[in-house]
Write a protein that holds these residues in place. Structure first.
Motif, short mmCIF file in Angstrom:
data_model
loop_
_atom_site.label_atom_id
_atom_site.label_comp_id
_atom_site.label_asym_id
_atom_site.label_seq_id
_atom_site.Cartn_x
_atom_site.Cartn_y
_atom_site.Cartn_z
N ALA A 1 1.52 8.61 -7.86
CA ALA A 1 1.15 7.83 -9.04
C ALA A 1 0.13 6.74 -8.65
N LYS A 2 0.32 6.15 -7.46
CA LYS A 2 -0.61 5.10 -7.01
C LYS A 2 -2.00 5.67 -6.73
N GLU A 3 -2.00 6.92 -6.22
CA GLU A 3 -3.30 7.59 -6.03
C GLU A 3 -4.00 7.77 -7.39
N LEU A 4 -3.19 8.12 -8.40
CA LEU A 4 -3.76 8.43 -9.71
C LEU A 4 -4.17 7.18 -10.48
N TYR A 5 -3.32 6.13 -10.42
CA TYR A 5 -3.52 4.97 -11.31
C TYR A 5 -3.84 3.68 -10.56
N GLY A 6 -3.93 3.76 -9.21
CA GLY A 6 -4.21 2.56 -8.43
C GLY A 6 -2.93 1.83 -8.06
N ASP A 7 -2.98 1.06 -6.94
CA ASP A 7 -1.77 0.37 -6.45
C ASP A 7 -1.17 -0.55 -7.50
#
Ligand code: NAI
Length: 453
Positions: A352-358
């Motif tokens: 999810a962090k890859e997709l939406y940023g940290d």
């Protein structure tokens, strides 16, 4: 001329046949072995029956702690097998009834693609306006010779005694499920896994919780440990690993993944695009060659029966002109039926962090210690929800006894792109383990009731 010729009658192939017949397509379904394929005869169904026998042992072992006097006397393996075989037998009979009632032409024999629109079986040609490749998968073995005390899940399902000790090569789904059953049956079990964690495809916190639970159950495991070789002796196996260690046991189960069953079926000759043995398709499961489609374990992605079913239905509807919605791979629910169970759908927090940023992701864990039904069942674990910040829930990750049954709600949440508030405003029956999902959604919506998040 058929509307659809299907090669392989496992979950993907037979689902396409049943749905296609329903939509009025004339169908030939070709199978060399048994209708139902790996899932019904050598996979999902028989292993889950074994796991249920294991769960009964666990209940007996826990009996005194809930005030019931009972004692475990042992496993009657022929009895376990006849229970398991009866479950498979009933489902097999039901499925045969469905296929014959649907007026599908069921052809027994080894099929081969001999033209872009033709599958040949024993010298007879079956031509179709469309062809579906659904030939399934086999156990990979890393070149290890299978036989005697070295087996894959197929032979492990046929054992007529409980091994006193077992080494399980591979800490993925098959590995942890067999380790769980054999431990419940009283065996000494050691898992050898190359990657740093058991069930390495899951959210890391689930892997760590499973490792804690397995330690408590006295299931041994060596992670970050690569297999080097195995010797069979008169009464056991000696496994060596790349770090120079040796492990001894009565049997070795090789569970290092499944490969696509696509060799010598004429696929390459007809120009079907392939990579490492897998058949490549577009998102509508078309191979780009003639009217050839492919579904199930031969198509790169999750090798799960319910993915195969859904893809089979998709292809039948596509051919019938219904323009079905594309299947989103991350929306496919995943359940591992060891004790405790592991279940997930959607993306991990890291993904999810890859997709939406940290900063674009929020997550919450609800501990089953705060869930009444889980306390009654005396299980530990948690439910973790991952959401896109100010957006929908994109991942549901759970561990604990019976949490596999919660994945139904989990997959609705993710696939319907529910917001935490949507879930929090729905009423969860009390006391159920399902409430843990509701509580986690409350916490994520900023109004936790039974937790301190
Ligand atoms: P898997 O891919 O889940 O696990 C294989 C494991 O073996 C991996 O963790 C890998 O790192 C490890 N491994 C590979 N080479 C190794 C080496 N040289 N030394 C040590 N470890 C090594 O595959 P598995 O468990 O064989 O299952 C096959 C397929 O069947 C899976 O794709 C799965 O989706 C499906 N399946 C699903 C179930 C479920 O949904 N409950 C149950 C059983 C199988």
């Amino acid at each position: 001329m058929y509307d659809l010729v299907i090669l392989g009658a496992g979950s993907g192939g037979y689902a396409a046949a049943l749905r296609g017949a329903q939509l009025g397509l004339k169908i030939a379904l070709i199978e060399a072995d048994k209708l139902g394929g790996t899932c019904l005869h050598r996979g999902c169904i028989p292993t889950k029956a074994l796991l249920h026998s294991g769960a009964v042992v666990e209940e007996i072992n826990e009996a005194a702690s809930v005030g019931v006097k009972a004692s475990f006397e042992g496993i009657d393996m022929p009895g376990v097998n006849s229970y398991k075989d009866a479950v498979v037998g009933r489902l097999y009979k039901g499925l045969q009834g469905l296929v014959s009632a649907a007026k599908i032409d069921y052809i027994t024999g080894w099929g081969r693609l001999v033209a872009q629109d033709t599958v040949e079986v024993d010298g007879r040609a079956y031509r179709g306006r469309n062809v579906l490749l659904a030939s399934g998968s086999f156990s990979r073995t890393l070149g290890v010779e299978i036989g005697g005390r070295v087996m894959t899940s197929e032979q492990a399902l046929q054992l007529d005694t409980v091994p006193t000790s077992a080494i399980v090569l591979g800490g993925g789904v098959i590995g942890v499920e067999f380790a769980s059953v054999w431990r419940s049956f009283g065996a000494d079990v050691t898992i050898i896994e190359a990657l740093p964690h058991l069930v390495p495809n899951e959210e890391e916190s689930l892997s760590k919780a499973l490792e804690r639970a397995f330690r408590k159950r006295k299931i041994n495991f060596a992670t970050s440990t690569r297999f080097a070789g195995v010797e069979q002796t008169a009464d056991g196996v000696v496994v060596t690993t790349e770090d120079g260690k040796t492990y001894e046991a009565e049997i070795l189960l090789v569970a290092v993944g499944r490969g696509p069953a696509t060799a010598n079926l004429g696929y390459e000759e007809q120009g079907v695009p392939m990579e490492r043995g897998f058949v490549l398709t577009n998102e509508r499961l078309h191979t780009g060659v003639g009217n050839i489609y492919a579904v199930g374990d031969i198509v790169p992605g999750l090798q799960l029966a319910h993915r195969g079913f859904q893809q089979g239905i998709f292809v039948a509807e596509e051919i019938a002109g219904l323009n079905p919605a594309v299947i989103v791979e991350s929306g496919i629910p995943r359940v591992t039926y060891c004790e405790p169970e592991v279940a997930s759908v959607g993306v991990t927090e890291a993904k999810a962090k890859e997709l939406y940023g940290d900063d674009g992701v929020e997550s919450v864990e609800f501990n089953l210690a705060g869930n009444g039904k889980s306390q009654i069942l005396k299980t530990q674990g948690f439910v973790k929800l991952v959401r896109q910040k100010d957006g929908p829930i994109v991942g549901v990750h759970m561990i604990g006894s019976r949490v596999g049954e919660l994945i139904g709600e989990g997959q609705l949440i993710v696939n319907w792109e529910a917001y935490p508030d949507d879930v929090a405003s729905l009423i969860h029956a009390h006391p159920t383990q399902d409430e843990a999902l509701g509580e986690a959604a409350l916490a994520l919506a900023g109004k936790p009731l039974h937790s301190h998040n």
